[in-house]
Scaffold this motif. Structure first.
Motif, PDB file in Angstrom:
ATOM      1  N   TYR A  54      33.525   2.549 -71.472  1.00  0.00           N
ATOM      2  CA  TYR A  54      32.517   2.631 -70.420  1.00  0.00           C
ATOM      3  C   TYR A  54      32.748   1.630 -69.290  1.00  0.00           C
ATOM      4  CZ  TYR A  54      29.604   5.795 -73.196  1.00  0.00           C
ATOM      5  OH  TYR A  54      29.133   6.884 -73.885  1.00  0.00           O
ATOM      6  N   ASN A  55      33.065   0.389 -69.638  1.00  0.00           N
ATOM      7  CA  ASN A  55      33.180  -0.649 -68.613  1.00  0.00           C
ATOM      8  C   ASN A  55      34.284  -0.336 -67.605  1.00  0.00           C
ATOM      9  OD1 ASN A  55      31.081  -2.111 -69.715  1.00  0.00           O
ATOM     10  ND2 ASN A  55      32.403  -3.444 -70.932  1.00  0.00           N
ATOM     11  N   LYS A  56      35.429   0.103 -68.116  1.00  0.00           N
ATOM     12  CA  LYS A  56      36.539   0.394 -67.209  1.00  0.00           C
ATOM     13  C   LYS A  56      36.226   1.589 -66.327  1.00  0.00           C
ATOM     14  CE  LYS A  56      41.505   0.170 -66.983  1.00  0.00           C
ATOM     15  NZ  LYS A  56      42.732  -0.172 -67.740  1.00  0.00           N
ATOM     16  N   LEU A  62      32.991   2.472 -59.282  1.00  0.00           N
ATOM     17  CA  LEU A  62      32.655   1.525 -58.218  1.00  0.00           C
ATOM     18  C   LEU A  62      33.783   1.422 -57.200  1.00  0.00           C
ATOM     19  CD1 LEU A  62      30.941  -1.357 -60.243  1.00  0.00           C
ATOM     20  CD2 LEU A  62      29.854   0.252 -58.671  1.00  0.00           C
ATOM     21  N   PHE A  63      35.026   1.420 -57.692  1.00  0.00           N
ATOM     22  CA  PHE A  63      36.172   1.380 -56.783  1.00  0.00           C
ATOM     23  C   PHE A  63      36.178   2.608 -55.877  1.00  0.00           C
ATOM     24  CE2 PHE A  63      40.372   3.127 -55.914  1.00  0.00           C
ATOM     25  CZ  PHE A  63      40.888   2.133 -55.090  1.00  0.00           C
ATOM     26  N   LYS A  64      35.924   3.766 -56.482  1.00  0.00           N
ATOM     27  CA  LYS A  64      35.939   5.015 -55.714  1.00  0.00           C
ATOM     28  C   LYS A  64      34.897   4.986 -54.604  1.00  0.00           C
ATOM     29  CE  LYS A  64      37.256   9.358 -55.176  1.00  0.00           C
ATOM     30  NZ  LYS A  64      38.650   9.714 -54.804  1.00  0.00           N
ATOM     31  N   VAL A  65      33.706   4.499 -54.925  1.00  0.00           N
ATOM     32  CA  VAL A  65      32.598   4.511 -53.973  1.00  0.00           C
ATOM     33  C   VAL A  65      32.727   3.404 -52.934  1.00  0.00           C
ATOM     34  CG1 VAL A  65      30.099   4.233 -53.725  1.00  0.00           C
ATOM     35  CG2 VAL A  65      31.031   5.611 -55.612  1.00  0.00           C
ATOM     36  N   LEU A  66      33.075   2.193 -53.379  1.00  0.00           N
ATOM     37  CA  LEU A  66      33.036   1.019 -52.505  1.00  0.00           C
ATOM     38  C   LEU A  66      34.342   0.752 -51.768  1.00  0.00           C
ATOM     39  CD1 LEU A  66      31.062  -1.431 -54.826  1.00  0.00           C
ATOM     40  CD2 LEU A  66      30.173   0.018 -52.996  1.00  0.00           C
ATOM     41  N   VAL A  67      35.449   1.304 -52.271  1.00  0.00           N
ATOM     42  CA  VAL A  67      36.749   1.016 -51.656  1.00  0.00           C
ATOM     43  C   VAL A  67      37.447   2.286 -51.177  1.00  0.00           C
ATOM     44  CG1 VAL A  67      39.046   0.028 -52.005  1.00  0.00           C
ATOM     45  CG2 VAL A  67      37.055  -1.067 -53.061  1.00  0.00           C
ATOM     46  N   PHE A 245      37.169  -1.622 -59.508  1.00  0.00           N
ATOM     47  CA  PHE A 245      36.802  -2.396 -58.321  1.00  0.00           C
ATOM     48  C   PHE A 245      37.290  -3.834 -58.444  1.00  0.00           C
ATOM     49  CE2 PHE A 245      33.760  -5.199 -56.110  1.00  0.00           C
ATOM     50  CZ  PHE A 245      33.953  -4.753 -54.810  1.00  0.00           C
ATOM     51  N   SER A 246      37.073  -4.448 -59.602  1.00  0.00           N
ATOM     52  CA  SER A 246      37.458  -5.855 -59.778  1.00  0.00           C
ATOM     53  C   SER A 246      38.968  -6.039 -59.770  1.00  0.00           C
ATOM     54  CB  SER A 246      36.862  -6.407 -61.080  1.00  0.00           C
ATOM     55  OG  SER A 246      37.331  -5.681 -62.197  1.00  0.00           O
TER      56      SER A 246
END
Length: 258
Positions: A54-56, A62-67, A245-246
């Motif tokens: 789940y975490n990954k 988040l990467f898809k949306v924010l970056v 994202f991280s």
């Protein structure tokens, strides 16, 4: 002069499929473009969570949306410039040449391939193709992968090579398709050198521009029965996924890879 041999493009939806179609149509007889709908989002995420946790997967979302989405917007000019420089276009494929299927592995795909009897099948952006499809006709299946295999199998091979500080293996591979994930024998490999204004969303376009001439060579090699296989580069075979994202932020800070 176009070859009279029949080529089928077996692909997923998207700009890369449009680009490859128009590039190949200049030199080859594209008998049909078979486009699959792809895996629905719910099923895709469920399988990804099972494989990665789940975490990954949350980090990837988040990467898809924010970056990824913002980069796609701000990079439109750069993408256009790359395509123009390479003489490529991403306009839609004529609808009358398209056969749409739910899955590349369904019976309708096999029936279409048997009826069409293509000399070469070019694959782009599909799910893993089953042995039943690969063995349904006496034709070679060729794929252009956005990464140097077997080091960078999976997705975003150009980005991951840069993130690993491995510029010499930031490139594209043209290979025969087998039932594995980017594990087919290699026909051609070539590298790209991104510029300072390139980023995660433009690396694949650079790879397309660099790889399409070699894809054409590979098709001609098969049609003329002049195939010569390439020895894989040394190194550990790796299967890569979407960044989180991280991890993306860390690689930007650590190596300046956007």
């Amino acid at each position: 002069m176009k070859s009279d041999k029949k080529i089928v493009l077996l692909a997923g939806k998207g700009d890369s499929t449009n680009i490859i179609y128009h590039a190949l149509a200049k030199d080859f007889n594209i008998a049909r473009v078979i486009i699959e709908d792809g895996v629905d989002t719910k099923s895709f995420l469920k399988r990804r969570v099972k494989n990665l946790g789940y975490n990954k997967v949350l980090g990837q979302i988040l990467f898809k949306v924010l970056v990824d989405k913002p980069l796609s917007v701000i990079s439109k000019g750069r993408v256009k410039a790359i395509l123009q420089h390479a003489g490529l276009v991403n306009t839609p494929i004529p609808e009358d040449i398209i056969l749409r299927v739910n899955s590349v592995n369904e019976e309708a795909t096999i029936e279409a391939l048997i009826n069409l009897e293509p000399d070469v099948v070019v694959v782009n952006g599909t799910r893993i193709i089953s042995k039943a499809v690969l063995n349904s006709i006496n034709a070679k299946f060729i794929n252009m992968h956005a990464g140097i295999t077997p080091l960078y199998r999976g997705v975003h091979g150009g980005y991951w090579a840069l993130a690993e500080g491995d510029l010499k293996n930031c490139g594209v591979t043209v290979h025969f398709v087998d039932s594995g994930i980017d594990t087919g024998t290699i026909l051609y490999q070539t590298c790209i050198t991104p510029e300072k204004d390139d980023n995660f969303t433009t690396y694949p376009v650079l790879q397309l521009a660099a790889g399409i001439p070699f894809l054409k060579k590979a098709i001609n090699d098969v049609l003329k029965d002049q195939v010569k296989l390439i020895t894989p580069p040394e190194g550990k075979s790796g299967l890569w996924y979407h960044p989180t994202f991280s991890s993306y932020i860390w690689q930007w800070i650590r190596r300046g890879v956007k």
